[in-house]
Design a protein around this motif. Sequence first.
Motif, PDB file in Angstrom:
ATOM      1  N   ILE A 165      20.650   5.132  15.390  1.00  0.00           N
ATOM      2  CA  ILE A 165      20.331   4.886  16.793  1.00  0.00           C
ATOM      3  C   ILE A 165      20.984   3.556  17.143  1.00  0.00           C
ATOM      4  N   GLY A 166      21.856   3.574  18.123  1.00  0.00           N
ATOM      5  CA  GLY A 166      22.554   2.354  18.496  1.00  0.00           C
ATOM      6  C   GLY A 166      23.389   1.783  17.362  1.00  0.00           C
ATOM      7  N   GLN A 216      22.628   1.802  14.223  1.00  0.00           N
ATOM      8  CA  GLN A 216      21.791   1.383  13.100  1.00  0.00           C
ATOM      9  C   GLN A 216      21.209   2.602  12.392  1.00  0.00           C
TER      10      GLN A 216
END
Length: 54
Positions: A2-3, A5
Amino acid sequence: MIGGQPFTVLDMTTLAGGAKRLAFASGETFTMRPTTVLWAARRFDPRLSRRRFR
């Protein structure tokens, strides 16, 4: 990820309206709605014994 990461999912809970709450190893949570687009991959192949990776 997510993002950018990587996250490891520890638990998934069903919520009202078809949503799902993911609990990550880092302590963070993420709520997916039925319209959420998500790409996921397994860290380990569940068909193989995990003993090989230790």
